[in-house]
Design a protein around this motif. Structure first.
Motif, PDB file in Angstrom:
ATOM      1  N   ASP A  56       9.199  -2.229   6.645  1.00 32.91           N
ATOM      2  CA  ASP A  56       8.838  -0.812   6.595  1.00 32.91           C
ATOM      3  C   ASP A  56       9.647  -0.071   5.536  1.00 32.91           C
ATOM      4  N   GLY A  57      10.653  -0.742   4.983  1.00 32.82           N
ATOM      5  CA  GLY A  57      11.573  -0.120   4.034  1.00 32.82           C
ATOM      6  C   GLY A  57      12.974  -0.087   4.615  1.00 32.82           C
ATOM      7  N   HIS A  58      13.960  -0.179   3.753  1.00 31.51           N
ATOM      8  CA  HIS A  58      15.338  -0.386   4.221  1.00 31.51           C
ATOM      9  C   HIS A  58      15.919   0.799   4.988  1.00 31.51           C
ATOM     10  N   THR A  59      15.290   1.957   4.935  1.00 31.09           N
ATOM     11  CA  THR A  59      15.814   3.119   5.664  1.00 31.09           C
ATOM     12  C   THR A  59      15.237   3.234   7.073  1.00 31.09           C
ATOM     13  N   GLN A  60      14.343   2.315   7.443  1.00 34.99           N
ATOM     14  CA  GLN A  60      13.619   2.409   8.707  1.00 34.99           C
ATOM     15  C   GLN A  60      14.256   1.525   9.789  1.00 34.99           C
ATOM     16  N   THR A  61      13.553   1.387  10.929  1.00 35.47           N
ATOM     17  CA  THR A  61      13.968   0.488  11.997  1.00 35.47           C
ATOM     18  C   THR A  61      12.939  -0.631  12.132  1.00 35.47           C
TER      19      THR A  61
ATOM     20  N   SER B   6       7.804 -15.741  10.475  1.00 37.52           N
ATOM     21  CA  SER B   6       7.168 -14.682   9.704  1.00 37.52           C
ATOM     22  C   SER B   6       7.483 -13.330  10.319  1.00 37.52           C
ATOM     23  N   LEU B   7       7.368 -12.304   9.493  1.00 38.57           N
ATOM     24  CA  LEU B   7       7.582 -10.923   9.901  1.00 38.57           C
ATOM     25  C   LEU B   7       6.439 -10.109   9.315  1.00 38.57           C
ATOM     26  N   THR B   8       5.860  -9.199  10.121  1.00 39.41           N
ATOM     27  CA  THR B   8       4.697  -8.435   9.680  1.00 39.41           C
ATOM     28  C   THR B   8       4.883  -6.959   9.996  1.00 39.41           C
ATOM     29  N   SER B   9       4.499  -6.117   9.038  1.00 36.33           N
ATOM     30  CA  SER B   9       4.563  -4.665   9.222  1.00 36.33           C
ATOM     31  C   SER B   9       3.167  -4.076   9.151  1.00 36.33           C
ATOM     32  N   GLU B  10       2.761  -3.393  10.215  1.00 35.81           N
ATOM     33  CA  GLU B  10       1.475  -2.694  10.193  1.00 35.81           C
ATOM     34  C   GLU B  10       1.553  -1.473   9.288  1.00 35.81           C
ATOM     35  N   LYS B  11       2.734  -0.864   9.211  1.00 37.71           N
ATOM     36  CA  LYS B  11       2.907   0.366   8.431  1.00 37.71           C
ATOM     37  C   LYS B  11       2.668   0.139   6.945  1.00 37.71           C
ATOM     38  N   THR B  12       3.273  -0.901   6.376  1.00 33.83           N
ATOM     39  CA  THR B  12       3.138  -1.164   4.939  1.00 33.83           C
ATOM     40  C   THR B  12       2.096  -2.222   4.634  1.00 33.83           C
TER      41      THR B  12
ATOM     42  N   SER C 215      12.407 -20.345   1.019  1.00 34.55           N
ATOM     43  CA  SER C 215      11.574 -19.372   0.313  1.00 34.55           C
ATOM     44  C   SER C 215      11.092 -18.284   1.252  1.00 34.55           C
ATOM     45  N   PHE C 216      10.906 -17.106   0.697  1.00 40.81           N
ATOM     46  CA  PHE C 216      10.396 -15.946   1.426  1.00 40.81           C
ATOM     47  C   PHE C 216       9.156 -15.463   0.656  1.00 40.81           C
ATOM     48  N   LYS C 217       7.977 -15.662   1.243  1.00 45.15           N
ATOM     49  CA  LYS C 217       6.734 -15.274   0.592  1.00 45.15           C
ATOM     50  C   LYS C 217       6.232 -13.950   1.146  1.00 45.15           C
ATOM     51  N   PHE C 218       5.800 -13.071   0.224  1.00 43.26           N
ATOM     52  CA  PHE C 218       5.303 -11.749   0.616  1.00 43.26           C
ATOM     53  C   PHE C 218       3.834 -11.630   0.250  1.00 43.26           C
ATOM     54  N   GLU C 219       3.058 -11.104   1.178  1.00 41.97           N
ATOM     55  CA  GLU C 219       1.652 -10.877   0.916  1.00 41.97           C
ATOM     56  C   GLU C 219       1.187  -9.581   1.556  1.00 41.97           C
ATOM     57  N   GLN C 220       0.176  -8.993   0.959  1.00 40.05           N
ATOM     58  CA  GLN C 220      -0.420  -7.757   1.455  1.00 40.05           C
ATOM     59  C   GLN C 220      -1.588  -8.102   2.365  1.00 40.05           C
ATOM     60  N   LEU C 221      -1.534  -7.670   3.616  1.00 39.62           N
ATOM     61  CA  LEU C 221      -2.597  -7.982   4.584  1.00 39.62           C
ATOM     62  C   LEU C 221      -3.736  -6.981   4.448  1.00 39.62           C
TER      63      LEU C 221
ATOM     64  N   LYS D  58       0.853  -1.180   0.000  1.00 38.89           N
ATOM     65  CA  LYS D  58       0.000   0.000   0.000  1.00 38.89           C
ATOM     66  C   LYS D  58       0.895   1.238   0.000  1.00 38.89           C
ATOM     67  N   GLY D  59       0.634   2.155  -0.936  1.00 40.96           N
ATOM     68  CA  GLY D  59       1.464   3.347  -1.053  1.00 40.96           C
ATOM     69  C   GLY D  59       2.580   3.203  -2.062  1.00 40.96           C
ATOM     70  N   GLY D  60       2.714   2.012  -2.685  1.00 38.43           N
ATOM     71  CA  GLY D  60       3.768   1.826  -3.685  1.00 38.43           C
ATOM     72  C   GLY D  60       4.741   0.732  -3.293  1.00 38.43           C
ATOM     73  N   LYS D  61       5.732   0.494  -4.152  1.00 39.51           N
ATOM     74  CA  LYS D  61       6.709  -0.564  -3.889  1.00 39.51           C
ATOM     75  C   LYS D  61       7.617  -0.196  -2.720  1.00 39.51           C
ATOM     76  N   VAL D  62       7.998  -1.222  -1.950  1.00 37.59           N
ATOM     77  CA  VAL D  62       8.884  -1.052  -0.806  1.00 37.59           C
ATOM     78  C   VAL D  62      10.109  -1.927  -1.005  1.00 37.59           C
ATOM     79  N   ASP D  63      11.297  -1.330  -0.891  1.00 35.69           N
ATOM     80  CA  ASP D  63      12.546  -2.098  -0.935  1.00 35.69           C
ATOM     81  C   ASP D  63      12.794  -2.632   0.471  1.00 35.69           C
ATOM     82  N   VAL D  64      12.709  -3.948   0.634  1.00 37.86           N
ATOM     83  CA  VAL D  64      12.672  -4.537   1.970  1.00 37.86           C
ATOM     84  C   VAL D  64      14.006  -5.128   2.423  1.00 37.86           C
TER      85      VAL D  64
END
Length: 346
Positions: free
Chosen positions: A197-202, A263-269, A340-346, A57-63
């Motif tokens: 959250d993106g590679h520039t974040q924490t 698994s890892l989950t981001s509420e922000k993205t 494998s690393f699977k990505f999905e939009q919640l 959401k909001g565009g592509k994120v470099d993770v």
């Protein structure tokens, strides 16, 4: 893609030059993608993933964390703690106690590049080698490397192939194949630092789940004692999701490879990453610090909470613990790993 198919492919003409090594070897750069917009960029130096862009959401994120220039990758190995951003680790990921092990009565001594121990393959592991690009297609790339007999003290000439594939259900699939001319020990992994959250974040606000109730006990120098501990009611209990730890460098034992191991989950993205593997453990590490000495890609200032690694692998120091799953690769046998690393939009 099967290993025996690798030689039938031709390298893509769309390769870009990423940089030139001090010995004038060219390092190439390749981008693979699926039809849904997920894309990964891989360079031949270290078979390294430099970016992994996921639609959110909001565009592509470099993770994943990385650098913009080859020299930064080279220089990063001289930092107080080398980050190994996005690289393939070998011959042995993790530590080998005092750089010593025995195979059939023959003693071997590998490079002591981490105090008195061997870490991530020695002074110049696979992450610092220029790999051969064997094949590239729209959504996959295969690279190979030959490690000579005795390199960093490890026996046998080792031939390794790595493939990265992006599937249409937004999985990054990493596969490894290897054979050796002598009995040897082998433990390969992929060392990307993830931040949804993106590679520039924490990473502190992202939720971590680890499907494991057991960890390896280690000494202060991170060498396993040989004991396996239960995580019940301790800081390492991530059997239900909780905020990412601010400090962790721990091997979790995998009890069931038929289900996701973490698994890892981001509420922000709104992104969720799920990890599956056929390996007996996943080593979790939070870090990425570049000590203010090297600037990350896009001007990022990487720090101790910039990313989290999911190092699917065998146990560290397994050659010195007979009750650990064996990392012995017999002459003529084939090593195969798949994560494998699977990505999905919640």
């Amino acid at each position: 893609m099967e290993k025996n198919q690798i030689s039938h492919f031709v390298v893509s003409e769309n390769a870009k030059l990423f940089g030139i090594m001090p010995d004038d070897t060219e390092v190439s750069c390749h981008t693979i993608a699926n039809q849904r917009g997920m894309e990964a960029t891989v360079i031949s130096y270290g078979a390294t993933i430099t970016s992994l862009r996921i639609p959110a959401k909001g565009g592509k994120v470099d993770v994943v964390l990385g650098f913009d220039a080859l020299q930064d990758y080279i220089d990063s190995y001289q930092l107080p703690s080398a980050p190994y951003f996005g690289a393939i680790i070998g011959r042995y990921s993790g530590r080998i106690r005092k750089g010593k092990f025995t195979i059939d009565g023959q003693k071997y001594h590998t490079s002591s590049n981490h105090g008195e121990h061997t870490l991530h393959g020695g002074f110049e592991g696979f992450g610092q080698k220029v790999w051969q690009v064997e094949s590239v297609s729209a959504n996959a790339i295969t690279l190979s490397h030959t490690s000579h007999d005795g390199e960093e003290g490890f026996p046998g000439e080792l031939n390794v192939h790595i493939s990265y594939t992006i599937t249409e259900d937004n999985r990054l699939v990493v596969q490894y194949w290897a054979t050796s001319t002598k009995d040897t020990v082998l433990n390969l992994t992929q060392h990307s630092y993830f931040n949804l959250d993106g590679h520039t974040q924490t990473i502190e606000k992202q939720q971590l789940f680890i499907n494991s109730n057991k960890v390896l006990e280690t000494k202060p120098d991170s060498i396993p004692t040989g004991l396996i501990l239960k995580v019940d009611n301790c800081p390492f209990d991530f059997t239900s999701p909780k905020s990412c730890p601010t400090s962790i460098d721990t091997t979790f034992i995998i009890q069931d490879n038929t289900v996701p191991v973490a698994s890892l989950t981001s509420e922000k993205t709104g992104l969720k990453m799920t990890v599956c593997t056929n390996q007996p453990s996943v080593h979790i590490y939070v870090g990425g610090n570049c000590f203010g000495q090297i600037e990350g890609k896009e001007g990022a200032d990487y720090h101790p909470l910039s990313g989290i690694c999911f190092e699917a692998q065998h146990y560290p120091d397994a050659p010195n613990h007979p009750h650990f799953p064996s990392t012995l690769l017999k002459k003529g046998d084939e090593y195969h790993q798949k994560t494998s690393f699977k990505f999905e939009q919640l």
